[in-house]
Design a protein around this motif. Structure first.
Motif, PDB file in Angstrom:
ATOM      1  N   LYS A 101      74.421 -11.464 -14.578  1.00 45.32           N
ATOM      2  CA  LYS A 101      73.777  -9.947 -14.140  1.00 45.32           C
ATOM      3  C   LYS A 101      74.092  -8.686 -15.003  1.00 45.32           C
ATOM      4  O   LYS A 101      73.486  -7.857 -15.030  1.00 45.32           O
ATOM      5  N   SER A 102      75.622  -8.352 -15.417  1.00 48.05           N
ATOM      6  CA  SER A 102      75.580  -7.338 -16.589  1.00 48.05           C
ATOM      7  C   SER A 102      76.438  -8.184 -17.413  1.00 48.05           C
ATOM      8  O   SER A 102      77.763  -9.323 -17.301  1.00 48.05           O
ATOM      9  N   ARG A 103      77.029  -7.196 -18.428  1.00 46.55           N
ATOM     10  CA  ARG A 103      78.036  -6.624 -19.102  1.00 46.55           C
ATOM     11  C   ARG A 103      78.921  -6.056 -19.060  1.00 46.55           C
ATOM     12  O   ARG A 103      78.435  -5.284 -18.164  1.00 46.55           O
ATOM     13  N   ILE A 104      80.509  -6.769 -18.697  1.00 45.51           N
ATOM     14  CA  ILE A 104      81.386  -5.567 -17.928  1.00 45.51           C
ATOM     15  C   ILE A 104      82.415  -5.405 -19.083  1.00 45.51           C
ATOM     16  O   ILE A 104      82.969  -6.228 -19.950  1.00 45.51           O
ATOM     17  N   PRO A 105      83.438  -4.404 -18.771  1.00 41.89           N
ATOM     18  CA  PRO A 105      84.157  -3.345 -19.759  1.00 41.89           C
ATOM     19  C   PRO A 105      85.349  -4.230 -18.806  1.00 41.89           C
ATOM     20  O   PRO A 105      85.479  -4.500 -18.220  1.00 41.89           O
ATOM     21  N   TYR A 106      86.798  -4.964 -19.903  1.00 44.41           N
ATOM     22  CA  TYR A 106      87.979  -4.981 -19.978  1.00 44.41           C
ATOM     23  C   TYR A 106      88.228  -4.549 -18.714  1.00 44.41           C
ATOM     24  O   TYR A 106      89.497  -5.203 -17.302  1.00 44.41           O
ATOM     25  N   ASP A 107      88.534  -2.799 -18.068  1.00 43.98           N
ATOM     26  CA  ASP A 107      88.942  -2.460 -16.792  1.00 43.98           C
ATOM     27  C   ASP A 107      88.314  -2.942 -15.271  1.00 43.98           C
ATOM     28  O   ASP A 107      89.216  -3.560 -14.756  1.00 43.98           O
ATOM     29  N   ASP A 108      87.139  -4.332 -15.503  1.00 46.50           N
ATOM     30  CA  ASP A 108      86.629  -4.302 -14.795  1.00 46.50           C
ATOM     31  C   ASP A 108      86.802  -5.426 -13.991  1.00 46.50           C
ATOM     32  O   ASP A 108      86.357  -6.013 -13.334  1.00 46.50           O
ATOM     33  N   LEU A 109      87.009  -6.580 -15.112  1.00 48.33           N
ATOM     34  CA  LEU A 109      87.927  -8.271 -14.496  1.00 48.33           C
ATOM     35  C   LEU A 109      88.081  -7.831 -12.943  1.00 48.33           C
ATOM     36  O   LEU A 109      89.919  -7.196 -13.023  1.00 48.33           O
TER      37      LEU A 109
END
Length: 251
Positions: A101-109
């Motif tokens: 779906k997408s790459r996500i930043p650490y804070d979105d885990l």
């Protein structure tokens, strides 16, 4: 006058220390993630999704095996992946991931993914021991004042010099050999894991093991949350060899 080392030789292209902001885009198959480590399965998507339950779709939060990027994935319908499993992305009937779906930043885990990440990374580092041990055997200077070993949490000048001095006698054969020859370095695997997580969180001057956050994640107004294929920074190596080759310095 800059303190950067001019024309510094690359002891090992696996851990090429580049400056953050000096972006080089790769193309082709090696730039894509084909294998991932499952960190969490979200049957109703993200916790921040306020839509009615019947509109929510399952998601997977995962770690890319090629470039150590964090990803949000669409699971194969009616298949629930076990946490901590290493699985292929699409095109295999027995696998769990339909597509990225997408790459996500650490804070979105998800909370579960944050808890699982250090455990998965420990297995990842041990699985790629032959490659990661080269970081200690062929540690490079970042500047006239700093060596790449000092990027590891808790490694100061004295310990850094001990590792470098011992490496002159011959390359380290593995983590156990490293610990035997440099007793003060108690758990190098965990130090690597801690550094990887620091780099995933962003805000670092140098990126050695993990891909730096993409511009779109740092500046959402530039569009989207990044690509799941990880087209952010040059990596030298191949799938499954570990996510190095990102040592960049923030401008």
């Amino acid at each position: 006058m800059t303190d950067e080392v001019p024309n510094r030789p690359r002891a090992d292209p696996t851990f090429e220390h580049r400056r953050h902001g000096d972006r080089k885009h790769d193309s082709g198959r090696e730039d894509r993630e084909e294998w991932v480590w499952v960190l969490d399965y979200l049957p109703y998507g993200r916790e921040t999704d306020n839509r009615p339950v019947y509109q929510k779709k399952p998601l997977i939060h995962a770690l890319g095996d090629n470039k150590l990027i964090l990803m949000e994935l669409i699971p194969v319908e009616d298949k629930i992946p076990p946490v901590h499993i290493k699985t292929h992305i699409g095109n295999r009937d027995e696998e769990y991931v339909e597509r990225v779906k997408s790459r996500i930043p650490y804070d979105d885990l998800s909370h579960g993914a944050v808890l699982e990440l250090p455990l998965v990374l420990e297995d990842y580092v041990k699985e790629n021991e032959d490659r990661f041990i080269q970081f200690f055997s062929k540690a490079e200077p970042l500047s006239m004042r700093q060596n790449s070993l000092e990027l590891l949490p808790g490694v100061g000048k004295k310990l850094m010099l001990d590792v470098l001095e011992e490496s002159k006698k011959g390359p380290y054969e593995g983590f156990e050999d490293l610990k035997a020859r440099v007793p003060a370095l108690h758990n190098p695997e965990k130090l690597i894991v801690q550094r990887i997580i620091e780099e995933m969180k962003g805000g670092q001057k140098y990126y050695v093991f993990a891909a730096p956050p993409s511009r779109s994640m740092l500046n959402p107004e530039e569009g989207g949350s990044g690509s799941g294929s990880g087209n952010n920074g040059g990596r030298q190596g191949h799938r499954g060899s570990g996510g190095g080759g990102y040592g960049r310095r923030r401008e």
